[in-house]
Design a protein around this motif. Structure first.
Motif, PDB file in Angstrom:
ATOM      1  N   ALA A   1       0.859  -1.169   0.003  1.00  0.00           N
ATOM      2  CA  ALA A   1      -0.030  -0.033   0.140  1.00  0.00           C
ATOM      3  C   ALA A   1       0.927   1.258   0.150  1.00  0.00           C
ATOM      4  CB  ALA A   1      -0.959   0.011   1.239  1.00  0.00           C
ATOM      5  N   GLU A   2       1.704   1.413   0.862  1.00  0.00           N
ATOM      6  CA  GLU A   2       2.782   2.452   0.962  1.00  0.00           C
ATOM      7  C   GLU A   2       3.323   2.641  -0.429  1.00  0.00           C
ATOM      8  OE1 GLU A   2       6.223   4.171   4.123  1.00  0.00           O
ATOM      9  OE2 GLU A   2       5.765   1.861   3.862  1.00  0.00           O
ATOM     10  N   ARG A   3       3.953   1.820  -0.986  1.00  0.00           N
ATOM     11  CA  ARG A   3       4.695   1.694  -2.228  1.00  0.00           C
ATOM     12  C   ARG A   3       3.935   2.098  -3.279  1.00  0.00           C
ATOM     13  NH1 ARG A   3       9.683  -0.942  -3.541  1.00  0.00           N
ATOM     14  NH2 ARG A   3      10.292  -0.683  -5.769  1.00  0.00           N
ATOM     15  N   ALA A   4       2.730   1.640  -3.286  1.00  0.00           N
ATOM     16  CA  ALA A   4       1.888   2.043  -4.440  1.00  0.00           C
ATOM     17  C   ALA A   4       1.021   3.477  -4.052  1.00  0.00           C
ATOM     18  CB  ALA A   4       0.689   0.972  -4.595  1.00  0.00           C
ATOM     19  N   GLY A   5       1.193   3.902  -2.940  1.00  0.00           N
ATOM     20  CA  GLY A   5       0.434   5.170  -2.744  1.00  0.00           C
ATOM     21  C   GLY A   5      -0.983   5.144  -2.448  1.00  0.00           C
TER      22      GLY A   5
ATOM     23  N   ARG B   1     -10.128   1.026 -10.589  1.00  0.00           N
ATOM     24  CA  ARG B   1      -9.775   2.018 -11.741  1.00  0.00           C
ATOM     25  C   ARG B   1      -8.430   1.121 -12.270  1.00  0.00           C
ATOM     26  NH1 ARG B   1     -10.232   7.454 -10.262  1.00  0.00           N
ATOM     27  NH2 ARG B   1      -7.833   7.218 -10.242  1.00  0.00           N
ATOM     28  N   SER B   2      -8.380   0.873 -13.773  1.00  0.00           N
ATOM     29  CA  SER B   2      -7.368   0.256 -14.285  1.00  0.00           C
ATOM     30  C   SER B   2      -6.097   0.913 -13.984  1.00  0.00           C
ATOM     31  CB  SER B   2      -7.561   0.140 -15.683  1.00  0.00           C
ATOM     32  OG  SER B   2      -7.750   1.567 -16.285  1.00  0.00           O
ATOM     33  N   ASP B   3      -5.852   2.155 -13.965  1.00  0.00           N
ATOM     34  CA  ASP B   3      -4.370   2.791 -13.690  1.00  0.00           C
ATOM     35  C   ASP B   3      -4.210   2.443 -12.199  1.00  0.00           C
ATOM     36  OD1 ASP B   3      -6.753   4.581 -12.700  1.00  0.00           O
ATOM     37  OD2 ASP B   3      -5.149   6.034 -12.641  1.00  0.00           O
ATOM     38  N   THR B   4      -5.089   2.619 -11.342  1.00  0.00           N
ATOM     39  CA  THR B   4      -4.939   2.182  -9.877  1.00  0.00           C
ATOM     40  C   THR B   4      -4.291   0.665  -9.798  1.00  0.00           C
ATOM     41  OG1 THR B   4      -6.436   3.697  -9.192  1.00  0.00           O
ATOM     42  CG2 THR B   4      -5.456   2.281  -7.578  1.00  0.00           C
ATOM     43  N   LEU B   5      -5.107  -0.247 -10.512  1.00  0.00           N
ATOM     44  CA  LEU B   5      -4.905  -1.555 -10.517  1.00  0.00           C
ATOM     45  C   LEU B   5      -3.486  -1.845 -11.062  1.00  0.00           C
ATOM     46  CD1 LEU B   5      -5.802  -4.764  -9.951  1.00  0.00           C
ATOM     47  CD2 LEU B   5      -6.787  -4.376 -12.289  1.00  0.00           C
ATOM     48  N   LEU B   6      -3.113  -1.147 -11.954  1.00  0.00           N
ATOM     49  CA  LEU B   6      -1.644  -1.348 -12.501  1.00  0.00           C
ATOM     50  C   LEU B   6      -0.596  -0.827 -11.636  1.00  0.00           C
ATOM     51  CD1 LEU B   6      -1.239  -2.586 -15.455  1.00  0.00           C
ATOM     52  CD2 LEU B   6      -0.579  -0.214 -16.126  1.00  0.00           C
ATOM     53  N   ARG B   7      -0.872   0.130 -10.973  1.00  0.00           N
ATOM     54  CA  ARG B   7       0.015   0.637  -9.857  1.00  0.00           C
ATOM     55  C   ARG B   7       0.039  -0.443  -8.754  1.00  0.00           C
ATOM     56  NH1 ARG B   7      -2.419   5.320  -9.024  1.00  0.00           N
ATOM     57  NH2 ARG B   7      -2.381   5.055  -6.671  1.00  0.00           N
ATOM     58  N   VAL B   8      -0.745  -0.877  -8.342  1.00  0.00           N
ATOM     59  CA  VAL B   8      -0.892  -1.681  -7.049  1.00  0.00           C
ATOM     60  C   VAL B   8      -0.080  -3.031  -7.623  1.00  0.00           C
ATOM     61  CG1 VAL B   8      -2.279  -3.164  -5.795  1.00  0.00           C
ATOM     62  CG2 VAL B   8      -2.885  -0.796  -6.256  1.00  0.00           C
ATOM     63  N   GLN B   9      -0.591  -3.554  -8.809  1.00  0.00           N
ATOM     64  CA  GLN B   9       0.154  -4.982  -9.221  1.00  0.00           C
ATOM     65  C   GLN B   9       1.501  -4.798  -9.490  1.00  0.00           C
ATOM     66  OE1 GLN B   9      -2.276  -5.522 -12.568  1.00  0.00           O
ATOM     67  NE2 GLN B   9      -3.715  -6.980 -11.555  1.00  0.00           N
ATOM     68  N   ARG B  10       1.885  -3.535 -10.028  1.00  0.00           N
ATOM     69  CA  ARG B  10       3.543  -3.223 -10.124  1.00  0.00           C
ATOM     70  C   ARG B  10       4.272  -3.408  -8.522  1.00  0.00           C
ATOM     71  NH1 ARG B  10       3.562   0.800 -13.984  1.00  0.00           N
ATOM     72  NH2 ARG B  10       3.604   2.262 -12.121  1.00  0.00           N
ATOM     73  N   ALA B  11       3.536  -2.619  -7.673  1.00  0.00           N
ATOM     74  CA  ALA B  11       4.221  -2.692  -6.545  1.00  0.00           C
ATOM     75  C   ALA B  11       4.203  -3.977  -5.807  1.00  0.00           C
ATOM     76  CB  ALA B  11       3.329  -1.606  -5.423  1.00  0.00           C
TER      77      ALA B  11
END
Lengths: 346, 346
Positions: A22-26, A43-53
């Motif tokens: 959570a911290e890393r993905a903000g 939302r797809s962009d959030t999902l992507l960010r989280v998945q990357r983290a």
DNA sequence: GTGAAAGCGCTAACAG
DNA sequence: CTGTTAGCGCTTTCAC
């Protein structure tokens, strides 16, 4: 030192948690949780960010925490019956393989446990109450099956491999293989090849499975107007019993073929034939049941009835999923058909 | 008290918690916890009161909660290799039985999982990171064993059934059976009975286990000053290979006995003998390896080397306990001796 | 010897 | 769509 010292050190030294991701993905922890369990909500962009983290940190949800929260372990309990040396554990083992494989695809793992001596319920009880497993797969429901009754009373979720033979109270889901259809198949195969005196070697009368398999043989015989009198023997499932029974039948009734309730018994018949210098398949035909490894390896290959254990496993897991998704669902039973694997002895 | 709303219809409808027991016994939750895990800390009368409450309520600690807190699952992971039809899964299955049994006594359960297609590591990784298991038992370390290397790199606790053959870096505990000693036993048995031309049918040269077993045969032969030239054959582990290899050897070198790396190969030899009207045990002696069900059931009984799998399981579990108690412990290896089960073919 | 707090890591239920 | 809150049931400090 106490015998119960719990000084266990864990595997991953610093496994990342939801909070780290959570911290890393903000984002918040809940959003990460959703990304894992309900991706559609993001939302797809959030999902992507989280998945990357998640990927970067190598995050994997902690099972214990998830289990505690969701009250589910995603584990299915299976009791290993005591090893019966020489008896066909083959079926059981093949089934376990299939079950493990199928379960994985459904997100479940198989937890093996063994009975505590005389009482077969003890193992179930502990696992059940400690919420170690979500459900059981019960395999030995052949005789009065205390497990089934007991599990039903506790309202424990379970699926049986095996019919609830005479248990009219039973309301649990089950999957079984039509043994009678198998022996009928075997007997017909022999009759089609010109045999008219086909003998039966099966188990003692108190075995429901044994009687079921026997019925397939007698049905096929009577269907062709053939008598079964003096052609059946009921013994215990051992090599020696099969040998003795076949010797006796050969002396008394001169059958030209044998259908057996198990490969073990069929191997006993082969012993008798060898003792008498008779050739299996040529002089006397033999069919076994279970298509065990023995059937495949023995000369000249033992014709045998094969249970579709892979299908059984698939059906069991499907029932399990239904059961856990809808606990108060109406139970259903499924009867699968075996096949005949033809080899040299018939 | 918390008014817990049991929304989920999992197994135990109203599983009592530590708090329930505490209330009933008139003590705090921690005292109940101590009663369960460190009984010595309690005064005997308090202990008795708590134990009675536990009994009356049928309290069993919740595994998920305990696992979360202690970071241990008391589960041991075991990978089931894909079913190899016809090949001796027997050994593996017998071992699993023993392992389950032994683990129970050590307070562990066995978690079965299967490999995800090509990569055998995938299954391990998930279970490890999700803290689903405390350790692994690795069984297939025969070839370059990627698992062992991988697990070592992750510093994952595991015990191997099988030596780290050529892996000098290996520092993990392992248990294995001395295959060479087994074949040596078998060969000596034949030589003692007057055979001088004992042939070997084993696996291809890249199998470490196969070469090990072969070395026992050649050692026993050379020990008696006998030549092994032209008496060995290396093939894949199948019935047909055993049949072909034995036919070839019989033609070329006229051996009076065969020692085989597996029961499967030995059964191939029996096929050749049957094809040629030769009697196993009387005309030509045959010894197999693994004491599988086939060995027990085939006529006239296949003499075979038997691995002490029960002992292996016991040793594995003991290593597991040591490992989990003292993670940085020096690894040890243990080599057990097999026995020869003499039957009709030798 | 016993009890009171403080979480383990996660997700259900809502609030925003 | 995302964040905040409140625990799941247990054990590990650390007071008393």
């Amino acid at each position: 030192m106490d015998s119960r010292s719990r000084t266990v050190t864990r595997i991953p030294v610093n496994a990342p948690t939801l909070a780290d991701v959570a911290e890393r993905a903000g984002v918040s922890r809940q959003t990460v949780s959703n990304a894992v369990n309900n991706p559609d909500l993001l939302r797809s962009d959030t999902l992507l960010r989280v998945q990357r983290a998640i990927g970067e940190l190598g995050y994997v949800p902690n099972r214990a925490a998830r289990n505690l929260r969701t009250r589910a372990s995603h584990l299915v309990g299976l009791r290993m019956s005591p090893v019966l040396e020489g008896v066909a554990t083959t079926v059981m083992d093949r089934f376990v393989h299939s079950l493990v494989w199928t379960s994985r695809e459904a997100g479940y793992h198989v937890l093996l446990f063994s009975g505590e001596g005389p009482d077969p319920l003890e193992g179930y009880d502990d696992l059940l109450r400690s919420t170690a497993v979500d459900a059981f797969v019960v395999t030995d429901t052949y005789l009065g099956n205390p497990q089934a009754v007991w599990l039903r009373e506790r309202r424990a979720p379970f699926v049986a491999f095996g019919r609830p033979w005479d248990d009219v109270e039973a309301r649990h889901p089950w999957v079984d293989v039509d043994g009678a259809a198998g022996t009928e198949l075997a007997t017909r195969h022999l009759l089609d090849r010109g045999h008219t005196k086909v003998a039966w070697i099966g188990w003692r009368k108190d075995s429901r499975i044994g009687e079921d398999r026997r019925s397939g043989w007698s049905r096929a015989m009577h269907e062709r107007g053939l008598s079964t009198t003096g052609l059946a023997s009921r013994v215990e499932d051992s090599l020696g019993s099969g040998r003795d029974a076949s010797a006796h039948l050969l002396d008394e009734a001169q059958p030209s073929a044998f259908v057996c309730a198990s490969d073990t018994l069929a191997m006993g018949v082969l012993h008798t034939l060898a003792d008498r210098g008779l050739h299996p398949g040529r002089d006397v035909a033999v069919v076994g049941f279970d298509d065990s490894q023995v059937a495949q390896l023995v000369h000249p290959g033992l014709t045998s009835v094969r249970q579709p254990l892979e299908e059984v496993a698939i059906a069991v897991v499907r029932s399990l999923e239904d059961l856990l998704a809808t606990p108060s669902q109406v139970a259903d039973g499924l009867l699968l058909s075996p096949t005949l694997v033809v080899r040299g002895t018939a």
